[in-house]
Design a protein around this motif. Structure first.
Motif, mmCIF file in Angstrom:
data_model
loop_
_atom_site.group_PDB
_atom_site.id
_atom_site.type_symbol
_atom_site.label_atom_id
_atom_site.label_comp_id
_atom_site.label_asym_id
_atom_site.label_seq_id
_atom_site.Cartn_x
_atom_site.Cartn_y
_atom_site.Cartn_z
ATOM 1 N N ASP A 25 -11.423 10.657 -5.768
ATOM 2 C CA ASP A 25 -11.467 9.276 -5.296
ATOM 3 C C ASP A 25 -10.023 8.833 -5.013
ATOM 4 O OD1 ASP A 25 -11.407 6.459 -5.122
ATOM 5 O OD2 ASP A 25 -13.070 6.235 -6.534
ATOM 6 N N PRO A 26 -9.689 8.508 -3.766
ATOM 7 C CA PRO A 26 -8.313 8.135 -3.432
ATOM 8 C C PRO A 26 -7.748 6.996 -4.285
ATOM 9 C CG PRO A 26 -9.605 8.397 -1.428
ATOM 10 C CD PRO A 26 -10.567 8.477 -2.587
ATOM 11 N N ALA A 27 -8.589 6.066 -4.695
ATOM 12 C CA ALA A 27 -8.122 4.943 -5.516
ATOM 13 C C ALA A 27 -7.817 5.359 -6.949
ATOM 14 C CB ALA A 27 -9.157 3.827 -5.508
ATOM 15 N N LEU A 28 -8.433 6.448 -7.417
ATOM 16 C CA LEU A 28 -8.243 6.891 -8.804
ATOM 17 C C LEU A 28 -7.203 7.985 -8.958
ATOM 18 C CD1 LEU A 28 -11.918 7.020 -10.104
ATOM 19 C CD2 LEU A 28 -10.152 5.349 -10.690
ATOM 20 N N SER A 100 -16.166 1.528 -10.723
ATOM 21 C CA SER A 100 -15.612 0.174 -10.630
ATOM 22 C C SER A 100 -16.392 -0.829 -11.474
ATOM 23 C CB SER A 100 -15.558 -0.284 -9.172
ATOM 24 O OG SER A 100 -16.843 -0.270 -8.600
ATOM 25 N N ASN A 135 1.349 1.296 -12.237
ATOM 26 C CA ASN A 135 0.055 0.941 -12.822
ATOM 27 C C ASN A 135 0.254 -0.172 -13.867
ATOM 28 O OD1 ASN A 135 -2.543 0.817 -13.781
ATOM 29 N ND2 ASN A 135 -2.742 3.017 -14.110
ATOM 30 N N TRP A 159 3.605 8.250 -4.450
ATOM 31 C CA TRP A 159 2.591 7.287 -4.017
ATOM 32 C C TRP A 159 3.245 6.278 -3.080
ATOM 33 C CZ3 TRP A 159 1.167 2.056 -5.950
ATOM 34 C CH2 TRP A 159 -0.065 1.634 -5.454
ATOM 35 N N GLN A 160 2.529 5.866 -2.091
ATOM 36 C CA GLN A 160 2.993 4.880 -1.113
ATOM 37 C C GLN A 160 4.369 5.237 -0.530
ATOM 38 O OE1 GLN A 160 2.598 0.990 -3.000
ATOM 39 N NE2 GLN A 160 0.551 0.777 -2.121
#
Length: 173
Positions: A25-28, A100, A135, A159-160
């Motif tokens: 999962d890209p968000a996790l 979620s 985070n 990240w980013q």
């Protein structure tokens, strides 16, 4: 809403499917695994029942359920090589709220308290964990639970478009 925890002793394909969903999962995955660059961040992981069984040789894994739905997992290892402070008898803690529906409801807080009790009952007195510096939500949770920062590992995860530090925290139980 009933939260309960089950120690994983015999992995099966349905648990592995859920773990693979969360792992990819890209968000996790930006929150749960360090990545050295963009290609590592974008790679897909695929674990098997055998892989998860092998993890149980070195980890104590607990499944987190909300009513009858598997929503997360938490685990600890004893004296892993990646500890920031190499103090014998230290548990390394990890947690993922994969669904979620389980976030923002105090489930992570309750889960970590449960895991801390398991660690304490096993005779260990110290817990260490790592949290990526971006985070903020997890950092606040750990601070609320009494964890204190003990150091940082620079340029630990991508990240980013940039590298971020890993904040190492500890708590005595």
């Amino acid at each position: 809403m009933a939260i309960h925890f089950i120690k994983l002793t015999d992995p099966n394909t349905s648990v592995v499917e859920v773990f693979n969903k969360w792992e990819n999962d890209p968000a996790l995955k930006v929150l749960t695994r360090p990545n050295k660059n963009k290609s590592e961040l974008e790679r897909q992981e695929k674990i098997t029942v055998d892989d998860l069984s092998k993890r149980l040789e070195n980890q104590h894994i607990f499944l987190i359920y909300l009513d009858d739905q598997l929503i997360g997992e938490m685990n600890y290892m004893v004296d892993p090589s990646h500890l920031y402070k190499k103090e014998p008898g230290t548990a390394w803690l990890g947690i993922t709220i994969g669904e979620s529906i389980g976030r923002g409801k105090g489930i992570g807080y309750a889960a970590i308290q449960y895991l801390e009790e398991q660690i304490k009952e096993s005779g260990m007195k110290r817990i260490e964990l790592g949290v990526f510096e971006f985070n903020i939500q997890a950092q606040k949770l750990y601070q609320k639970l009494g964890y204190k920062e003990i150091g940082r590992i620079e340029d630990f995860t991508f990240w980013q478009g940039k590298m971020w530090n890993d904040i190492r925290m500890e708590k005595f139980v």
